[in-house]
Design a protein around this motif. Structure first.
Motif, PDB file in Angstrom:
ATOM      1  N   ASN A 292      -7.006 -33.072  29.274  1.00  0.00           N
ATOM      2  CA  ASN A 292      -7.096 -34.153  29.244  1.00  0.00           C
ATOM      3  C   ASN A 292      -7.538 -34.900  28.161  1.00  0.00           C
ATOM      4  O   ASN A 292      -8.213 -34.427  27.126  1.00  0.00           O
ATOM      5  N   ASP A 293      -6.354 -35.757  27.347  1.00  0.00           N
ATOM      6  CA  ASP A 293      -6.804 -36.209  26.070  1.00  0.00           C
ATOM      7  C   ASP A 293      -6.171 -37.601  26.289  1.00  0.00           C
ATOM      8  O   ASP A 293      -5.626 -37.993  27.090  1.00  0.00           O
ATOM      9  N   TYR A 294      -6.311 -38.466  24.930  1.00  0.00           N
ATOM     10  CA  TYR A 294      -5.860 -39.648  24.681  1.00  0.00           C
ATOM     11  C   TYR A 294      -4.555 -40.051  24.690  1.00  0.00           C
ATOM     12  O   TYR A 294      -3.870 -38.877  23.852  1.00  0.00           O
ATOM     13  N   THR A 295      -3.769 -40.528  25.500  1.00  0.00           N
ATOM     14  CA  THR A 295      -2.344 -40.809  25.159  1.00  0.00           C
ATOM     15  C   THR A 295      -2.091 -41.921  23.925  1.00  0.00           C
ATOM     16  O   THR A 295      -3.082 -42.355  23.404  1.00  0.00           O
ATOM     17  N   ASP A 296      -0.905 -41.843  23.552  1.00  0.00           N
ATOM     18  CA  ASP A 296      -0.449 -42.888  22.608  1.00  0.00           C
ATOM     19  C   ASP A 296      -0.810 -44.197  22.932  1.00  0.00           C
ATOM     20  O   ASP A 296      -1.496 -45.078  21.946  1.00  0.00           O
ATOM     21  N   GLU A 297      -0.592 -44.642  23.854  1.00  0.00           N
ATOM     22  CA  GLU A 297      -0.896 -46.143  24.606  1.00  0.00           C
ATOM     23  C   GLU A 297      -2.399 -46.153  24.635  1.00  0.00           C
ATOM     24  O   GLU A 297      -3.092 -47.301  24.235  1.00  0.00           O
ATOM     25  N   GLY A 298      -3.057 -45.325  24.892  1.00  0.00           N
ATOM     26  CA  GLY A 298      -4.664 -45.225  24.919  1.00  0.00           C
ATOM     27  C   GLY A 298      -5.127 -45.250  23.513  1.00  0.00           C
ATOM     28  O   GLY A 298      -6.289 -46.124  23.276  1.00  0.00           O
ATOM     29  N   ARG A 299      -4.810 -44.449  22.692  1.00  0.00           N
ATOM     30  CA  ARG A 299      -5.314 -44.672  21.347  1.00  0.00           C
ATOM     31  C   ARG A 299      -5.009 -45.928  20.640  1.00  0.00           C
ATOM     32  O   ARG A 299      -5.759 -46.557  19.818  1.00  0.00           O
ATOM     33  N   LEU A 300      -3.926 -46.458  20.847  1.00  0.00           N
ATOM     34  CA  LEU A 300      -3.309 -47.720  20.434  1.00  0.00           C
ATOM     35  C   LEU A 300      -4.012 -48.947  20.881  1.00  0.00           C
ATOM     36  O   LEU A 300      -4.220 -50.116  20.129  1.00  0.00           O
ATOM     37  N   LEU A 301      -4.009 -49.022  22.191  1.00  0.00           N
ATOM     38  CA  LEU A 301      -4.527 -50.294  22.889  1.00  0.00           C
ATOM     39  C   LEU A 301      -5.861 -49.975  23.585  1.00  0.00           C
ATOM     40  O   LEU A 301      -6.744 -51.183  23.515  1.00  0.00           O
ATOM     41  N   GLY A 302      -6.048 -49.024  24.054  1.00  0.00           N
ATOM     42  CA  GLY A 302      -7.235 -49.083  24.937  1.00  0.00           C
ATOM     43  C   GLY A 302      -7.189 -49.267  26.472  1.00  0.00           C
ATOM     44  O   GLY A 302      -6.447 -50.172  26.729  1.00  0.00           O
ATOM     45  N   HIS A 303      -8.215 -48.657  27.087  1.00  0.00           N
ATOM     46  CA  HIS A 303      -8.011 -48.977  28.775  1.00  0.00           C
ATOM     47  C   HIS A 303      -8.233 -50.533  29.093  1.00  0.00           C
ATOM     48  O   HIS A 303      -7.776 -51.012  30.082  1.00  0.00           O
TER      49      HIS A 303
END
Length: 345
Positions: A213-224
Motif C-alpha cells: 500500500n503506497d501512494y500512486t503517481d496520481e496520488g503524489r501529484l494531485l492528492g485525494h
C-alpha cells in the motif's frame, strides 16, 4: 502439517519462524557493516525486523512486495517488538504462486458488501431532495467506483490503513455527522451527509492498496482531495444539483482537513464544513488510539510508545465499572397491594 506462525503470535523473547511479506526495506549502515531494516506484515499485523551483517550482505536488494521465510528472535526496541533475523530467504516466483496471498493482506473486520449496503440505506433514508439523491446514489451504484471504494484503505498508515478501511471510515464519519446534526438541528443534514460520504473518495486512487500500500503517481501529484472532486464532477453535472448547493458541497470536500498546514486547500467556513472536519478528525484519532490499545489485555493499564503523528505518549486508563443491571421490580401480592393502599389512605 506445522501450524503457520502469524504476526499476532509473536511475543517478546519468543522464537520467530514463518512467512512474511516485506512492506518496506531500507539498507542502513552500522559500526559492524551494512544492515537491512525491514517492516514485515501479514493479515494479522505489522512488525519491524533487522537483518544484521554478515547475513545482510547476502541480499543485494530487498523490495516491498517480496515474501520471505525468516527465522529469528523477537526482542524490544523503543518499547516495540523488533525481530533480529538469524536466517532468511526470498521465496521464488513458483512458491509465491502457490500461496494464498490473502494471508498477507490486512482487511477490515467488516464485510465490504455489508458496509456498502449500509451506506446506501443511510443515504436512501436521509436524501429527500431529488438532485441530492440522484447524485449520491449514482456514484455509489457506479460499478467502477463502488468496487474501488470497497477495496481501498483510508490511509497509508496511522488509521484504517487496510483493505476496506476507507468504507469503514466513511461509514463511521457519516454516523458521527448524523448524530451531531441531531444535536444541532440548524445543520443541513443532506449537505453534511454528502460531504461525509465523499470527503475521502479520492483515496481510492491516491493509494495503491493491495500487498504494497503506497501512494500512486496520481496520488503524489494531485492528492485525494483533487482526485475526488475530479471524479465526482460529471455526476454533479448530471444530477441537476443547484449551483449554490454544488459550490457548498465542494467547499466541504476542499476544507475537511481543517487547516492549511494539514493540506487543506480551504479552511471550513460553514457550519457543515466545520462539523465534517471535526467528525473526520475525531474518527481518525479514535481509530489510531483503538489500534494502539489493542495490544493491552482486558483491564490492563499502561502507556504506549511515543507516537510521532500525535506528538505524545498515550495512556490506557482504568475503566469505570459498569453498574449492575437494575433488578426487576418484584410484583406485589394481592395482600401487599391492600397494605399499600391502606398506608396511602
Amino acid at each position: 502439517m506445522e501450524k503457520r506462525q502469524f504476526i499476532k503470535d509473536i511475543a517478546v523473547n519468543g522464537d520467530v519462524n514463518g512467512l512474511f511479506l516485506i512492506a518496506s526495506a531500507n539498507q542502513m549502515q552500522a559500526k559492524n557493516g551494512p544492515f537491512w531494516r525491514l517492516e514485515i506484515c501479514d493479515s494479522t499485523g505489522t512488525l519491524n525486523a533487522k537483518v544484521w551483517s554478515p547475513l545482510s550482505t547476502s541480499f543485494e536488494t530487498l523490495s516491498a512486495g517480496e515474501v520471505v521465510h525468516l527465522e529469528g528472535r523477537a526482542g524490544l526496541f523503543r518499547d516495540k517488538i523488533d525481530i533480529n533475523v538469524d536466517r532468511m530467504r526470498i521465496l521464488a516466483p513458483y512458491e509465491m504462486d502457490a500461496l494464498d496471498m490473502g494471508q498477507f493482506l490486512v482487511s477490515s473486520e467488516r464485510d465490504p458488501e455489508e458496509m456498502h449496503a449500509e451506506l446506501l440505506a443511510l443515504c436512501k433514508d436521509v436524501f429527500t431532495h431529488k438532485p441530492w439523491r440522484k447524485f449520491v446514489t449514482s456514484v455509489l451504484r457506479n460499478e467502477e467506483l463502488a468496487e474501488a471504494l470497497k477495496a481501498a484503505p483510508a490511509a497509508k498508515s496511522v488509521h484504517h490503513a487496510y483493505r476496506g478501511g476507507l468504507l469503514e471510515h466513511i461509514l463511521s464519519v457519516s454516523g458521527l455527522c448524523m448524530r451531531m446534526a441531531d444535536h444541532y438541528p440548524e445543520i443541513d443534514r443532506q449537505m453534511l451527509l454528502a460531504g461525509a460520504v465523499f470527503h475521502d473518495l479520492g483515496k481510492a486512487w491516491e493509494l495503491s492498496g493491495g500487498l504494497v500500500n503506497d501512494y500512486t503517481d496520481e496520488g503524489r501529484l494531485l492528492g485525494h482531495i483533487h482526485i475526488g472532486l475530479e471524479r465526482l464532477e460529471p455526476f454533479i453535472v448530471r444530477s441537476g444539483l443547484e449551483r449554490e448547493l454544488a459550490i457548498h458541497f465542494k467547499h466541504l470536500i476542499l476544507s475537511h482537513h481543517g487547516e492549511y498546514e494539514f493540506g487543506s486547500p480551504r479552511r471550513p467556513k460553514t457550519r457543515e464544513a466545520m462539523m465534517l472536519h471535526y467528525a473526520d478528525n475525531l474518527d481518525a484519532k479514535m481509530a489510531q488510539m483503538n489500534s494502539l490499545f489493542k495490544g493491552f489485555e482486558e483491564g490492563e493499564t499502561g502507556w504506549t510508545p511515543f507516537q510521532p503523528t500525535l506528538q505524545r505518549f498515550l495512556y490506557n486508563p482504568v475503566r469505570t465499572p459498569e453498574a449492575e443491571p437494575a433488578q426487576r421490580k418484584r410484583r406485589e401480592t394481592p395482600k401487599e397491594e391492600q397494605c399499600s393502599l391502606l398506608l396511602k389512605a
